[in-house]
Design a protein around this motif. Structure first.
Motif, PDB file in Angstrom:
ATOM      1  N   TYR A  16      84.255-100.838-103.402  1.00  0.00           N
ATOM      2  CA  TYR A  16      85.271-100.240-102.533  1.00  0.00           C
ATOM      3  C   TYR A  16      86.627-100.940-102.628  1.00  0.00           C
ATOM      4  CZ  TYR A  16      81.617 -97.417-100.390  1.00  0.00           C
ATOM      5  OH  TYR A  16      80.599 -96.501-100.180  1.00  0.00           O
ATOM      6  N   ILE A  17      86.626-102.242-102.960  1.00  0.00           N
ATOM      7  CA  ILE A  17      87.897-102.980-103.100  1.00  0.00           C
ATOM      8  C   ILE A  17      87.854-103.751-104.428  1.00  0.00           C
ATOM      9  CG2 ILE A  17      89.596-104.458-101.953  1.00  0.00           C
ATOM     10  CD1 ILE A  17      88.004-104.170 -99.391  1.00  0.00           C
ATOM     11  N   PRO A  18      88.072-103.086-105.552  1.00  0.00           N
ATOM     12  CA  PRO A  18      87.991-103.752-106.855  1.00  0.00           C
ATOM     13  C   PRO A  18      88.950-104.935-106.949  1.00  0.00           C
ATOM     14  CG  PRO A  18      88.129-101.364-107.107  1.00  0.00           C
ATOM     15  CD  PRO A  18      88.411-101.656-105.666  1.00  0.00           C
ATOM     16  N   GLY A  19      88.422-106.051-107.477  1.00  0.00           N
ATOM     17  CA  GLY A  19      89.250-107.237-107.671  1.00  0.00           C
ATOM     18  C   GLY A  19      89.235-108.208-106.505  1.00  0.00           C
ATOM     19  N   LEU A  20      88.724-107.769-105.348  1.00  0.00           N
ATOM     20  CA  LEU A  20      88.733-108.648-104.180  1.00  0.00           C
ATOM     21  C   LEU A  20      87.844-109.871-104.388  1.00  0.00           C
ATOM     22  CD1 LEU A  20      89.629-109.258-101.300  1.00  0.00           C
ATOM     23  CD2 LEU A  20      87.708-107.855-100.474  1.00  0.00           C
ATOM     24  N   LEU A  21      86.649-109.679-104.967  1.00  0.00           N
ATOM     25  CA  LEU A  21      85.740-110.808-105.174  1.00  0.00           C
ATOM     26  C   LEU A  21      86.343-111.836-106.133  1.00  0.00           C
ATOM     27  CD1 LEU A  21      82.216-109.130-105.388  1.00  0.00           C
ATOM     28  CD2 LEU A  21      83.237-110.367-103.473  1.00  0.00           C
ATOM     29  N   THR A  22      87.096-111.378-107.130  1.00  0.00           N
ATOM     30  CA  THR A  22      87.765-112.302-108.050  1.00  0.00           C
ATOM     31  C   THR A  22      88.746-113.186-107.291  1.00  0.00           C
ATOM     32  OG1 THR A  22      87.566-110.757-109.914  1.00  0.00           O
ATOM     33  CG2 THR A  22      89.267-112.455-110.076  1.00  0.00           C
ATOM     34  N   ALA A  23      89.508-112.579-106.384  1.00  0.00           N
ATOM     35  CA  ALA A  23      90.456-113.348-105.578  1.00  0.00           C
ATOM     36  C   ALA A  23      89.736-114.278-104.613  1.00  0.00           C
ATOM     37  CB  ALA A  23      91.380-112.405-104.815  1.00  0.00           C
ATOM     38  N   LEU A  24      88.665-113.789-103.990  1.00  0.00           N
ATOM     39  CA  LEU A  24      87.941-114.609-103.018  1.00  0.00           C
ATOM     40  C   LEU A  24      87.287-115.819-103.665  1.00  0.00           C
ATOM     41  CD1 LEU A  24      86.262-111.885-100.746  1.00  0.00           C
ATOM     42  CD2 LEU A  24      88.319-113.239-100.298  1.00  0.00           C
ATOM     43  N   LYS A  25      86.904-115.715-104.937  1.00  0.00           N
ATOM     44  CA  LYS A  25      86.319-116.863-105.627  1.00  0.00           C
ATOM     45  C   LYS A  25      87.379-117.903-105.996  1.00  0.00           C
ATOM     46  CE  LYS A  25      82.698-116.472-108.301  1.00  0.00           C
ATOM     47  NZ  LYS A  25      81.647-116.932-107.363  1.00  0.00           N
ATOM     48  N   TYR A  26      88.650-117.505-105.957  1.00  0.00           N
ATOM     49  CA  TYR A  26      89.737-118.478-106.143  1.00  0.00           C
ATOM     50  C   TYR A  26      90.069-119.202-104.836  1.00  0.00           C
ATOM     51  CZ  TYR A  26      94.603-119.928-105.742  1.00  0.00           C
ATOM     52  OH  TYR A  26      95.746-120.627-105.436  1.00  0.00           O
ATOM     53  N   PHE A  27      89.863-118.519-103.706  1.00  0.00           N
ATOM     54  CA  PHE A  27      90.281-119.053-102.423  1.00  0.00           C
ATOM     55  C   PHE A  27      89.709-120.426-102.083  1.00  0.00           C
ATOM     56  CE2 PHE A  27      91.711-114.856-100.282  1.00  0.00           C
ATOM     57  CZ  PHE A  27      92.979-115.045-100.830  1.00  0.00           C
ATOM     58  N   PRO A  28      88.462-120.785-102.462  1.00  0.00           N
ATOM     59  CA  PRO A  28      88.004-122.149-102.162  1.00  0.00           C
ATOM     60  C   PRO A  28      88.934-123.229-102.705  1.00  0.00           C
ATOM     61  CG  PRO A  28      86.138-120.796-102.792  1.00  0.00           C
ATOM     62  CD  PRO A  28      87.358-119.951-103.012  1.00  0.00           C
ATOM     63  N   TYR A  29      89.588-122.974-103.830  1.00  0.00           N
ATOM     64  CA  TYR A  29      90.525-123.947-104.384  1.00  0.00           C
ATOM     65  C   TYR A  29      91.823-123.967-103.573  1.00  0.00           C
ATOM     66  CZ  TYR A  29      87.301-124.166-108.276  1.00  0.00           C
ATOM     67  OH  TYR A  29      86.169-124.352-109.030  1.00  0.00           O
ATOM     68  N   TRP A  30      92.222-122.796-103.066  1.00  0.00           N
ATOM     69  CA  TRP A  30      93.402-122.725-102.198  1.00  0.00           C
ATOM     70  C   TRP A  30      93.115-123.396-100.857  1.00  0.00           C
ATOM     71  CZ3 TRP A  30      94.639-119.688 -97.671  1.00  0.00           C
ATOM     72  CH2 TRP A  30      96.004-119.666 -97.372  1.00  0.00           C
TER      73      TRP A  30
END
Length: 317
Positions: A93-107
């Motif tokens: 339903y939200i393509p690309g969101l999981l890719t961004a969320l897997k970056y967030f731990p570093y942020w």
């Protein structure tokens, strides 16, 4: 280091991971509820509105709520085959969101430093500039928050591209791993871990020294300041415990001195270390902050009374 693809729907789980997940849920869910409760108590409580310190606490609680929720979506759920359908639905339903969320731990790694450091810096300014610090923090609060958010993303430019890329391929949820980029990111985290450890230690010691040398009249206002200092310093100490794990984990990437058992459970141990800091603030405030303690216990009493009244009405019918 060649890129490789993981078919997330084919993941298997062992008993150790399941046991650790139950442990994480046993303390995580009550702590998360407590964190959300404290957020709304401070947000709507009249006694907290004029204090810049509690505005920073709200910033901390809001950050930690998102940190904890993101660890489940970006890290923990994918360890359990029965939960993959949730991640697949998110990606569908939200393509690309999981890719961004897997970056967030570093942020969030960098944001965690600022959430701890800002409370300590706030207490230092309250000691050094007792008549001006409230005006400064209330005036520049949103600017400071924006600066922290932008700064926390800046280290991303020390490596290129994404660390992981999640998408749906031929009907299956897959995660493309980029080991070369991941190694560069880990090296960046290692350098910042050491830096943050030193800065946090210096800030904590400086704040403690300033607080101990400050001669204050024994008044209720003085006692409040002391309690706020204890909250900030304790929070700083807990952050130090978290960043020590980051330092050890990063150092192990170079010298491989940790036992194989720890390396195998690295992801689980990493989220335990993150939880230690992420979920700690409500407990620290419950111990040191009389206002929070009164409001929380008052809310619990009112909830119990409403529940008892509802039970009485139900039985009478």
């Amino acid at each position: 280091m060649e890129n490789f693809t993981v078919f997330m729907e084919n993941v298997t789980v062992d008993s150790t991971t399941e046991i650790l997940t139950y442990i994480q849920l046993s303390y995580g869910v009550p702590s998360f509820i407590q964190m959300v409760l404290y957020f709304f108590i401070i947000l709507f409580g009249k006694k907290y509105k004029k204090s810049s310190f509690y505005r920073l606490v709200l910033f901390d609680l809001c950050t930690n709520i998102f940190v904890y929720a993101n660890t489940w979506i970006a890290i923990r759920l994918e360890m359990h085959p029965s939960m993959i359908f949730i991640l697949k639905a998110v990606e569908y339903y939200i393509p690309g969101l999981l890719t961004a969320l897997k970056y967030f731990p570093y942020w969030f790694f960098h944001m965690h430093f600022w959430t701890a450091a800002l409370l300590t810096i706030h207490r230092m300014t309250s000691i050094a500039f007792p008549y001006a610090y409230e005006n400064f923090w209330n005036r520049y609060f949103w600017g400071v928050v924006l600066l922290c958010c932008v700064y926390s993303h800046a280290p991303k430019y020390l490596w290129t591209a994404w660390l992981y890329q999640v998408n749906i391929w031929n009907g299956q949820l897959v995660c493309v791993n980029f080991p070369g980029t991941l190694k560069a990111a880990i090296n960046v985290v290692a350098a910042f871990s050491v830096t943050y450890f030193c800065l946090n230690l210096a800030l904590g010691l400086s704040c403690a020294r300033m607080a101990s040398r400050k001669i204050e009249a024994t008044s209720s206002k003085s006692n409040i300041k002391k309690k706020l200092n204890r909250i900030a310093l304790t929070y700083s100490v807990v952050y130090t415990a978290e960043v020590i794990w980051s330092v050890l984990n990063a150092a192990n990437g170079f010298w491989n001195f940790l036992p194989a058992f720890f390396v195998k459970l690295n992801t689980n141990l990493l989220v335990f270390a993150s939880d230690l800091f992420t979920l700690s603030l409500p407990f620290i405030m419950l111990i040191f902050d009389t206002n929070i303690r009164q409001d929380v216990f008052g809310w619990c009493r009112r909830t119990r009374q409403v529940s008892q009244q509802g039970t009485t009405v139900f039985v009478s019918h």
